[in-house]
Design a protein around this motif. Sequence first.
Motif, PDB file in Angstrom:
ATOM      1  N   THR A   1       1.070  -1.156  -0.041  1.00 57.60           N
ATOM      2  CA  THR A   1      -0.239   0.033  -0.177  1.00 57.60           C
ATOM      3  C   THR A   1       0.718   1.292   0.023  1.00 57.60           C
TER       4      THR A   1
ATOM      5  N   GLN B   1      -9.199   0.099  -0.308  1.00 58.67           N
ATOM      6  CA  GLN B   1      -8.904   1.338   0.245  1.00 58.67           C
ATOM      7  C   GLN B   1      -8.449   2.196  -0.592  1.00 58.67           C
ATOM      8  N   LEU B   2      -7.381   1.715  -1.741  1.00 62.01           N
ATOM      9  CA  LEU B   2      -6.898   2.726  -2.621  1.00 62.01           C
ATOM     10  C   LEU B   2      -8.056   3.014  -3.726  1.00 62.01           C
ATOM     11  N   ASN B   3      -8.990   2.212  -4.044  1.00 65.25           N
ATOM     12  CA  ASN B   3     -10.002   2.465  -4.847  1.00 65.25           C
ATOM     13  C   ASN B   3     -10.764   3.855  -4.427  1.00 65.25           C
ATOM     14  N   GLU B   4     -11.112   3.590  -3.256  1.00 64.91           N
ATOM     15  CA  GLU B   4     -11.722   4.913  -2.611  1.00 64.91           C
ATOM     16  C   GLU B   4     -11.189   5.905  -2.460  1.00 64.91           C
ATOM     17  N   ARG B   5      -9.741   6.094  -2.370  1.00 67.26           N
ATOM     18  CA  ARG B   5      -8.831   7.122  -2.394  1.00 67.26           C
ATOM     19  C   ARG B   5      -8.506   7.763  -3.671  1.00 67.26           C
ATOM     20  N   VAL B   6      -8.385   7.141  -4.894  1.00 68.21           N
ATOM     21  CA  VAL B   6      -8.140   7.279  -6.128  1.00 68.21           C
ATOM     22  C   VAL B   6      -9.221   7.662  -7.080  1.00 68.21           C
TER      23      VAL B   6
ATOM     24  N   GLU C   1       1.368   4.152  -2.860  1.00 65.26           N
ATOM     25  CA  GLU C   1       1.031   5.648  -2.624  1.00 65.26           C
ATOM     26  C   GLU C   1       2.219   6.599  -3.055  1.00 65.26           C
TER      27      GLU C   1
END
Length: 202
Positions: free
Chosen positions: A144, A174-179, A148
Amino acid sequence: MPTSNSSEAFGLHILSSQHKDIRRLRKAQGVAELHGNKLWKSSYVMMDYLLEFPLEKHSRVLELGCGWGLGSIFCTKHFGADAVALDADESVFPFLELHADINKVSVNTYCGRFEDISEEDLSGFDAVIGADICFWDELQQPLTQLMERALAADVGRIILADPGRPPFRAMAEQLNERVPDSTYTDWDVPEPHNAWGLILDL
């Protein structure tokens, strides 16, 4: 030409674990420490996805946890990529070099862990790929953090494939929600490969 100990997939010639040259290398190299001992089917998932959503031609590509390096070889052969294949276990590189040779491409290799790759290193790449590389819980955090750093370095594409293990799912969600505009989806590969997995495309 496919034989009982080799196959053709996605334009690549792939040797099976029973092929005489693979057996010879295993005898010389010993058992890979980090599961880079065979082709994992998530590689088929990633290659099939990349045929549908290809990289830019001549991209500079970093393959994480490369194992036999089929992702790098595929990108080099199909997209004219300049690929670097990274793995923490250098014993996998002779298997990669064998497959690169029979597929008539050249791939650079680098022995290192996810934690070793800096934001500055990542800024030299247009794309980062990886298949089946988040197989332990303890890999989730360093991978992760690496993603980032890749995003901070403005890497154009990050494509990861996985058979759906919980550590990967947690990281991908987590990354899908953030990006914004990222893709996180399941992906079926039909016969004759009969593979299924999850794709994260950032």
